[in-house]
Design an enzyme around this catalytic site. Sequence first.
Site, PDB file in Angstrom:
ATOM      1  N   MET A  92       0.781  -1.109  -0.032  1.00  0.00           N
ATOM      2  CA  MET A  92       0.147  -0.070   0.086  1.00  0.00           C
ATOM      3  C   MET A  92       0.973   1.107  -0.022  1.00  0.00           C
ATOM      4  O   MET A  92       2.036   1.152   0.608  1.00  0.00           O
ATOM      5  CB  MET A  92      -0.803  -0.116   1.198  1.00  0.00           C
ATOM      6  CG  MET A  92      -1.828  -1.116   1.351  1.00  0.00           C
ATOM      7  SD  MET A  92      -2.854  -1.142   2.829  1.00  0.00           S
ATOM      8  CE  MET A  92      -3.676  -2.797   2.975  1.00  0.00           C
TER       9      MET A  92
ATOM     10  N   HIS B 154       0.009  -8.304  -3.980  1.00  0.00           N
ATOM     11  CA  HIS B 154      -1.216  -7.459  -4.402  1.00  0.00           C
ATOM     12  C   HIS B 154      -0.884  -5.993  -4.105  1.00  0.00           C
ATOM     13  O   HIS B 154      -0.592  -5.612  -2.995  1.00  0.00           O
ATOM     14  CB  HIS B 154      -2.099  -7.923  -3.181  1.00  0.00           C
ATOM     15  CG  HIS B 154      -3.502  -7.051  -3.091  1.00  0.00           C
ATOM     16  ND1 HIS B 154      -4.428  -6.944  -2.521  1.00  0.00           N
ATOM     17  CD2 HIS B 154      -4.059  -6.174  -3.985  1.00  0.00           C
ATOM     18  CE1 HIS B 154      -5.591  -6.356  -2.688  1.00  0.00           C
ATOM     19  NE2 HIS B 154      -5.214  -5.789  -3.813  1.00  0.00           N
TER      20      HIS B 154
ATOM     21  N   GLY C 193      -7.161  -1.049   2.111  1.00  0.00           N
ATOM     22  CA  GLY C 193      -6.524  -0.280   2.879  1.00  0.00           C
ATOM     23  C   GLY C 193      -6.290  -0.711   4.329  1.00  0.00           C
ATOM     24  O   GLY C 193      -5.441  -0.206   5.074  1.00  0.00           O
TER      25      GLY C 193
ATOM     26  N   GLY D 136      -6.936  -4.294   7.207  1.00  0.00           N
ATOM     27  CA  GLY D 136      -7.449  -5.708   7.493  1.00  0.00           C
ATOM     28  C   GLY D 136      -8.424  -5.437   8.434  1.00  0.00           C
ATOM     29  O   GLY D 136      -8.835  -4.465   9.043  1.00  0.00           O
TER      30      GLY D 136
HETATM   31  C1  DX5 Z   1      -7.280  -5.177   2.433  1.00  0.00           C
HETATM   32  C2  DX5 Z   1      -5.964  -6.164   2.015  1.00  0.00           C
HETATM   33  C3  DX5 Z   1      -6.440  -7.563   2.568  1.00  0.00           C
HETATM   34  C4  DX5 Z   1      -6.420  -7.679   4.047  1.00  0.00           C
HETATM   35  C5  DX5 Z   1      -7.216  -8.605   4.247  1.00  0.00           C
HETATM   36  O1  DX5 Z   1      -6.759  -4.071   1.783  1.00  0.00           O
HETATM   37  O2  DX5 Z   1      -5.849  -6.401   0.699  1.00  0.00           O
HETATM   38  O3  DX5 Z   1      -5.596  -8.653   2.144  1.00  0.00           O
HETATM   39  O4  DX5 Z   1      -5.237  -7.748   4.638  1.00  0.00           O
HETATM   40  O5  DX5 Z   1      -7.595  -8.509   5.870  1.00  0.00           O
HETATM   41  P1  DX5 Z   1      -8.796  -9.318   6.604  1.00  0.00           P
HETATM   42  O6  DX5 Z   1      -8.767 -10.568   6.114  1.00  0.00           O
HETATM   43  O7  DX5 Z   1      -8.460  -9.180   8.112  1.00  0.00           O
HETATM   44  O8  DX5 Z   1      -9.838  -8.826   6.081  1.00  0.00           O
HETATM   45 ZN    ZN Z   2      -4.782  -8.028  -0.388  1.00  0.00          ZN
END
Ligand code: DX5
Ligand code: ZN
Length: 220
Positions: A39, A68, A144, A146
């Site tokens: 990010m 990603h 953005g 988790g």
């Molecule tokens: C969000 C990320 C996800 C994130 C998922 O922007 O791309 O990969 O880490 O986290 P959880 O599983 O906690 O929703």
């Molecule tokens: Zn991701």
Amino acid sequence: MPGNVKIAPSILSADFAGLGAEVIALDAAAADYIHVDVMDGHFVPVITFGPAVVKAIRPVTTKPLDVHLMISPVAPYLADFAAAGADIITIHAEATPHLHRALQMIKSLGKKAGLAFNPGTPVEGLANVMDIVDLILVMTVNPGFGGQKFIVSQLEKIDKIRRMIDRSGRHIDLEVDGGINNQTARQAIAAGADVLVAGTASFNGGPSHYAENISLLRGV
Ligand code: DX5
Ligand code: ZN
């Protein structure tokens, strides 16, 4: 319905002070991919890590590094992530007007090319790149952070893309990312997903629980 579900723990939820040990623990816990959330504080509000971190974890696992990229611009950084040891490089449909060119660049670097869609983004343009993508990522949260709640309306998008992939006859991973837990995992798989990204749910309870967490997500 896909037979084999892959689990891709996101190291966004790892203990960054011991990242190598965390990746080793995920590997031992039968993670299929290691999901690396990059990010930039511009495309998304948060800054996480760059190619140096990908390079640092590369030697500690043989599992594919599923990178990603939530960054814009994205094209200038693709070669760096490839050189750092990424296996799959996923870019966002919203991050560049030159999507086909960026996906071609990833392929020319010898890597698998992934394409991600934010929850508010329609998939119309996907048909134009179906012949070069290796992975399609449906965001089930706004990227953005988790720990957010799974956006149920995206199940329809997953189902639509599953049908497009099956019609294409190509092997393309259909990955979901965001708010995956033992319940939403079942919904995503039923809609046609075959790779589940999980941050919070993978790391719950600490390293001694990783294997059980991953196995429960897989549903076996
Ligand atoms: C969000 C990320 C996800 C994130 C998922 O922007 O791309 O990969 O880490 O986290 P959880 O599983 O906690 O929703
Ligand atoms: Zn991701």
